[in-house]
Write an enzyme that holds these catalytic residues in place. Structure first.
Site, mmCIF file in Angstrom:
data_model
loop_
_atom_site.group_PDB
_atom_site.id
_atom_site.type_symbol
_atom_site.label_atom_id
_atom_site.label_comp_id
_atom_site.label_asym_id
_atom_site.label_seq_id
_atom_site.Cartn_x
_atom_site.Cartn_y
_atom_site.Cartn_z
ATOM 1 N N HIS A 99 0.889 -1.151 -0.154
ATOM 2 C CA HIS A 99 0.022 -0.027 -0.172
ATOM 3 C C HIS A 99 0.825 1.190 0.106
ATOM 4 O O HIS A 99 1.617 1.311 1.013
ATOM 5 C CB HIS A 99 -0.854 -0.008 1.207
ATOM 6 N N GLU A 102 1.705 3.263 2.944
ATOM 7 C CA GLU A 102 2.118 2.715 4.361
ATOM 8 C C GLU A 102 3.553 2.681 4.093
ATOM 9 O O GLU A 102 4.066 1.792 3.371
ATOM 10 C CB GLU A 102 1.400 1.404 4.490
ATOM 11 N N HIS A 206 3.330 -3.473 6.448
ATOM 12 C CA HIS A 206 2.181 -2.749 6.123
ATOM 13 C C HIS A 206 2.258 -1.722 7.350
ATOM 14 O O HIS A 206 3.344 -1.508 8.422
ATOM 15 C CB HIS A 206 0.888 -3.565 6.020
ATOM 16 N N GLU A 297 2.124 -5.502 10.317
ATOM 17 C CA GLU A 297 1.718 -4.189 10.760
ATOM 18 C C GLU A 297 2.586 -3.095 11.507
ATOM 19 O O GLU A 297 2.583 -3.553 12.819
ATOM 20 C CB GLU A 297 0.286 -4.022 11.379
#
Length: 458
Positions: A99, A102, A206, A297
């Site tokens: 993404h 990110e 991410h 993440e």
């Protein structure tokens, strides 16, 4: 699993040591000059090319394809044999910036490259790691999205998507549903890359949360979705992998959510338990690529200010190294005929955990199975011949940088038989399922398929 042996919380080499020690062949490494800032496309390319020029025998730089707007999808490979696969050496990969907005993973991976090349030959742990592992690093899978995100922003922006407005982490074939999304150039490049390498372990980086998420991201009643958890045949291994990262991260293991509402015990979560996701990359890697992948993440803020990047690197440094070591879990080996010739496409799996798309040997007859320490029966099958079973006692060999070796030799297999390859079932693999429902009962086709697999490996 907090501060792992061999790489302390600050690493075995100080930052100053990296700067003073970054010489190979008398040339100062450009890696020593890497700053904590955001590197846009031109700077990123210059840095990667500079590292390869400074460390030509340790690295291999190549593009696996191009983005919609024509930007290269660069991968830097590090290892004793960086240009090609060597028998017995597992392949590992990190992918970031899928993404485009990110951004922490993009910069963290550049500093991981810095640390690896400047530590090789001086740090015994890193030296052994790279001598026994081929590490592929893709700092950005979505360079167009990154360039479209003009400045730091903690929340969703248009840069999340590629230039065609596609979410790349919803763009892969799905094992549970017919994914109608058109395959994007970036996705196709990664799918081809996975097909052409023997990846064993992977992680994609991410932002927007602080947690290690593991497969399955999608599911149905066969995998336990009715109970809010989609369990893979290797769920125990995935939990271990996620905990390995979270427990070696500076704070992920605490499990604190970003919004004071959602928490993640021990800093990990099953992907489906968090939220259902169709067309995700980690499920694709596991089902079709025979590669265990988790999603990391790394930051509550998707695109934090550049002055925070050094702390993000310190927070993730040990975890990044310890996670790579896990590629040496379990068992590996070759399947050969009576003359010692490799048998490609032989099925090799651990009894009791068959995959709906069976795991097969590569062109060199190699297999790699990630398994936790314990006793297992390994089943090797060549179509048309009796399966060969071997009981193995698997130790924790991650510290030795080599999985347990167990070969199989089929004395009656001929070249003609070796060419027979059973195809993997069509998409979706688990069941024909309406896009809007994850609670439909398994169809007759999937029940028959699962029964056949269980009988084969019983």
């Amino acid at each position: 699993m907090r501060a792992a042996a061999g790489v302390g919380r600050e690493g075995t080499c100080s930052r100053e040591g990296d700067r003073q020690g970054g010489r190979q062949g008398g040339r100062l490494s450009v890696a020593a000059a890497l700053e904590f800032k955001y590197h846009h496309t031109k700077e990123l390319e210059e840095y990667l090319k500079g590292v390869h020029a400074a460390y030509p025998s340790l690295t291999h730089l190549h593009s696996i394809g191009r983005s919609v707007e024509g930007r290269d999808l660069w991968v830097l490979v590090l290892g004793r044999f960086p240009t090609h696969h060597n028998i017995g050496i597992p392949e590992f990969k990190y992918v970031a910036n899928m993404h485009g907005d990110e951004t922490v993973g993009r910069e963290v991976l550049l500093h991981l490259i810095d640390f690896l090349v400047t530590s090789y030959g001086r740090d015994p742990v890193i030296t052994r790691l790279l001598n026994n592992t081929r590490v592929h690093i893709m700092p950005t899978m979505n360079p167009d999205g990154f360039e479209a995100t003009k400045e730091p922003d903690c929340y969703y922006t248009r840069g999340r998507y590629n230039r065609n407005g596609a979410d790349l982490n919803r763009n892969f074939p799905d094992a549970f549903e017919n994914n109608s999304a058109g395959i994007q150039p970036e996705t196709r490049a990664v799918m081809d890359w996975i097909k052409n390498e023997t990846f064993v372990l992977s992680a994609n980086l991410h932002g927007g949360a602080l947690v290690a998420s593991y497969t399955f991201d999608n599911g149905n009643p066969v995998t336990g979705s009715l109970n809010g958890y989609s369990r893979s045949p290797d769920d125990d291994v995935f939990v271990h992998l996620a905990k390995t990262y979270s427990s070696n991260h500076a704070s992920m293991y605490k499990g604190t959510g970003c919004d004071n509402r959602q928490t993640f015990p021990e800093g990990i979560t099953n992907g489906y338990s968090w939220y259902q996701l169709e067309g995700g990359m980690q499920d694709y890697n596991y089902v079709w690529g025979q590669c265990f992948e988790i999603t990391l993440e790394l930051s509550c803020c998707k695109y934090p200010p550049a002055e925070q990047l050094e702390k993000f690197w310190r927070d993730n440094k040990v975890a990044l190294i310890e996670y790579i070591k896990q590629v040496h879990l379990g068992v590996k080996g070759q399947v050969t005929d009576k003359n010692g010739n490799p048998i490609p496409n032989a099925i090799v799996e651990a009894k009791g955990r068959p995959h709906v798309c069976p795991y097969r040997t590569n062109e060199q007859g190699e297999y790699f199975l990630l398994l936790l320490p314990g006793t297992y029966v390994i089943n090797a099958t060549v179509p048309g011949f009796k399966s060969m079973l071997k009981t193995v006692e698997i130790p924790d060999n991650t510290g030795n940088f080599s999985a347990l070796k167990q070969d199989f030799s089929f004395s009656e297999v001929s070249d003609q038989i070796r060419s027979r390859v059973a195809s993997c079932p069509k998409i979706p693999l688990y069941q024909e399922l309406a896009r809007t429902s994850a609670a439909v009962k398994p169809t007759l086709n999937i029940l028959v398929l699962m029964t056949i697999i269980l009988v084969i490996f019983k």
